[in-house]
Design a protein around this motif. Structure first.
Motif, mmCIF file in Angstrom:
data_model
loop_
_atom_site.group_PDB
_atom_site.id
_atom_site.type_symbol
_atom_site.label_atom_id
_atom_site.label_comp_id
_atom_site.label_asym_id
_atom_site.label_seq_id
_atom_site.Cartn_x
_atom_site.Cartn_y
_atom_site.Cartn_z
ATOM 1 N N LYS A 48 0.583 9.159 0.634
ATOM 2 C CA LYS A 48 -0.646 9.179 1.034
ATOM 3 C C LYS A 48 -1.957 9.356 1.502
ATOM 4 O O LYS A 48 -1.384 9.973 2.473
ATOM 5 C CB LYS A 48 -0.621 8.441 2.273
ATOM 6 C CG LYS A 48 0.525 6.927 1.818
ATOM 7 C CD LYS A 48 -0.095 5.934 0.796
ATOM 8 C CE LYS A 48 -1.557 5.020 0.920
ATOM 9 N NZ LYS A 48 -1.738 4.650 -0.428
ATOM 10 N N ASP B 51 -2.544 -0.653 5.757
ATOM 11 C CA ASP B 51 -3.900 -1.293 5.208
ATOM 12 C C ASP B 51 -3.073 -2.872 5.169
ATOM 13 O O ASP B 51 -3.751 -3.595 4.077
ATOM 14 C CB ASP B 51 -3.907 -1.511 3.161
ATOM 15 C CG ASP B 51 -4.401 0.397 3.287
ATOM 16 O OD1 ASP B 51 -5.601 0.756 4.430
ATOM 17 O OD2 ASP B 51 -4.532 0.302 2.369
ATOM 18 N N GLU C 23 -2.496 -5.070 -3.553
ATOM 19 C CA GLU C 23 -1.600 -4.952 -1.977
ATOM 20 C C GLU C 23 -0.947 -6.157 -1.412
ATOM 21 O O GLU C 23 -2.145 -7.218 -1.794
ATOM 22 C CB GLU C 23 -2.518 -3.775 -0.646
ATOM 23 C CG GLU C 23 -2.446 -2.365 -1.376
ATOM 24 C CD GLU C 23 -3.218 -1.683 -0.812
ATOM 25 O OE1 GLU C 23 -3.000 -0.464 -0.769
ATOM 26 O OE2 GLU C 23 -3.853 -1.910 0.252
ATOM 27 N N CYS D 281 1.048 -1.187 0.003
ATOM 28 C CA CYS D 281 0.257 -0.142 -0.216
ATOM 29 C C CYS D 281 0.575 1.146 -0.317
ATOM 30 O O CYS D 281 0.498 2.412 -1.308
ATOM 31 C CB CYS D 281 -0.736 0.013 1.368
ATOM 32 S SG CYS D 281 -1.771 1.473 1.867
ATOM 33 N N GLN E 97 -5.485 -5.970 4.174
ATOM 34 C CA GLN E 97 -6.280 -6.008 3.090
ATOM 35 C C GLN E 97 -4.590 -6.544 2.323
ATOM 36 O O GLN E 97 -4.995 -6.724 1.180
ATOM 37 C CB GLN E 97 -6.969 -5.151 2.481
ATOM 38 C CG GLN E 97 -6.253 -4.247 1.975
ATOM 39 C CD GLN E 97 -7.378 -2.438 2.021
ATOM 40 O OE1 GLN E 97 -7.796 -2.544 2.221
ATOM 41 N NE2 GLN E 97 -6.327 -1.955 0.932
ATOM 42 N N ARG F 111 3.428 -1.009 -7.747
ATOM 43 C CA ARG F 111 2.615 0.301 -6.890
ATOM 44 C C ARG F 111 3.273 -0.151 -5.207
ATOM 45 O O ARG F 111 4.061 -0.476 -4.827
ATOM 46 C CB ARG F 111 0.680 -0.735 -6.830
ATOM 47 C CG ARG F 111 0.462 -1.396 -5.675
ATOM 48 C CD ARG F 111 -0.082 -1.553 -5.265
ATOM 49 N NE ARG F 111 -0.342 -0.578 -4.458
ATOM 50 C CZ ARG F 111 -1.228 0.658 -3.516
ATOM 51 N NH1 ARG F 111 -3.054 0.368 -4.517
ATOM 52 N NH2 ARG F 111 -1.459 1.443 -2.772
ATOM 53 N N GLN G 117 -8.339 -2.488 -2.064
ATOM 54 C CA GLN G 117 -9.359 -1.752 -1.227
ATOM 55 C C GLN G 117 -11.254 -1.859 -1.182
ATOM 56 O O GLN G 117 -11.565 -1.576 -0.444
ATOM 57 C CB GLN G 117 -8.857 0.066 -1.715
ATOM 58 C CG GLN G 117 -7.788 0.236 -2.787
ATOM 59 C CD GLN G 117 -6.862 0.273 -1.491
ATOM 60 O OE1 GLN G 117 -6.886 0.917 -0.595
ATOM 61 N NE2 GLN G 117 -5.576 -0.253 -2.011
HETATM 62 MN MN MN Z 1 -4.187 0.924 0.506
#
Ligand code: MN
Ligand code: PEP
Length: 335
Positions: A127, A305, A294, A98, A308, A122, A268
């Protein structure tokens, strides 16, 4: 324009559009050119073109978004970034943390996802956090780490830009600019990203309709930037059991309405690592051109994050499942 239209005939139409105070948008296809006429009530001027040679047909684009619509461009847009194509036959995997938290974790993740077949790395350096007290990212230091990871692994880089003043800076390091859900309607940011000409991935606003999302894409396209991809990342619904509700409907629907590539972010979109792979597979089955996922070497320690984020073994299983799924999807049915 008709197939036989000469360059001079195309130029004459473009010129006429300008004379009327409208904006011409020329799209040169392999077999014919299409000239978009953008402006208030452009269709009302159609009589002015009746006598010009080379015109095959004058069509009204009925959708409020024009350049993003299939009415304007029937063929899928394929965005080429070096040897990576987005919107073509291949489903492209974008993967990484993330947030860029440090050079070691980034390099470890980049090497791992590259070895598993991801094409794009990524990682957020800027952020946009819901709370001002949460980790805000490493800024330019983070961008430098992403560039270093690209150099070592060959992965392309996608990262978020949150403010118009940073578009130039982020473009220097990133191959794709990510516009986040919280900024989908930040129109000055969209215009700046559009003007940069840099490939852009536009995330859907978490409370935005599909039409608002396509109109936001129109802001990028109308600045002359044709390298625009869309990203469904979940919307707010009445259901609190998951962080967001991933709108799978949007995937085939937007692919019908628009020629732009559609990427899905099941991380997300669900907020839970155990749901990420099932929704990733569902998205690809529904027609997604790519995924953004992620991945973290130690999700429990992630600065953002973690809940997730996939660990490496789970990501590897997803990549294997995707390969099997795309094999099934591309197999021609015997009829
Ligand atoms: Mn994220
Ligand atoms: C992210 O990709 O980490 C992110 C912040 O995405 P979104 O804008 O969709 O919340």
């Amino acid at each position: 324009m008709s197939h036989q239209a000469s360059t001079a005939q195309v130029d004459a139409v473009v010129e006429k559009i300008g004379e009327l105070g409208l904006t011409p948008e020329l799209s040169k296809g392999e077999d014919r050119s299409i000239i978009g006429v953008i402006g208030g009530n452009a269709y009302a001027y159609r009589e002015a073109f009746a006598h010009l040679p080379g015109i095959q047909e004058i069509v009204q684009i009925t959708k409020p978004y024009k350049l993003a619509s299939r009415e304007w461009k029937t063929r899928d847009t394929v965005i080429r970034i070096g040897d990576v194509s987005i919107g073509g036959d291949e489903v492209v995997m974008m993967a990484g943390p993330c947030s860029v938290e440090g050079v070691e974790m980034l390099m470890e993740t980049a090497r791992h996802v590259a070895a598993q077949g991801a094409k794009i790395l990524r990682g957020g350096a800027f952020k946009p956090r819901t709370s001002p007290y949460s980790f805000q990212g490493l800024g330019e230091e983070g961008l430098k780490m992403l560039a270093r990871a690209r150099e070592e692994t060959g992965l392309k880089v996608i990262t978020e830009v949150v403010t118009p003043g940073d578009v130039e800076l982020v473009s220097r390091y990133a191959d794709i600019l990510q516009i986040g859900t919280r900024n989908m309607q930040n129109y000055t940011l969209l215009q700046e990203a559009g003007r940069s000409g840099h490939p852009v991935m536009l995330k859907r606003g978490m409370s935005s309709t599909i039409e608002e999302w396509l109109l936001a894409a129109e802001y990028l396209l109308s600045q002359g930037n044709r390298n625009v991809m869309l990203c469904e990342r979940g919307i707010r619904t009445f259901e609190p059991a998951t962080r967001f509700t991933l709108d799978i409907n949007a995937v085939p629907l937007v692919r019908e309405l628009s020629h732009l590539p559609v990427i899905v972010d099941p991380s997300q979109g669900t907020g839970r690592w155990s749901l990420v792979s099932p929704l990733a597979l569902a998205s690809v089955a529904a027609g997604a051109n790519g995924l953004i996922v992620e991945v973290h070497p130690h999700p429990d320690d992630a600065l953002s994050d973690g809940a997730q984020s996939l660990d490496f073994p789970t990501f590897d299983r997803l990549m294997a499942d995707l390969q099997r799924l795309t094999g099934v999807l591309s197999a021609q049915p015997a009829n």
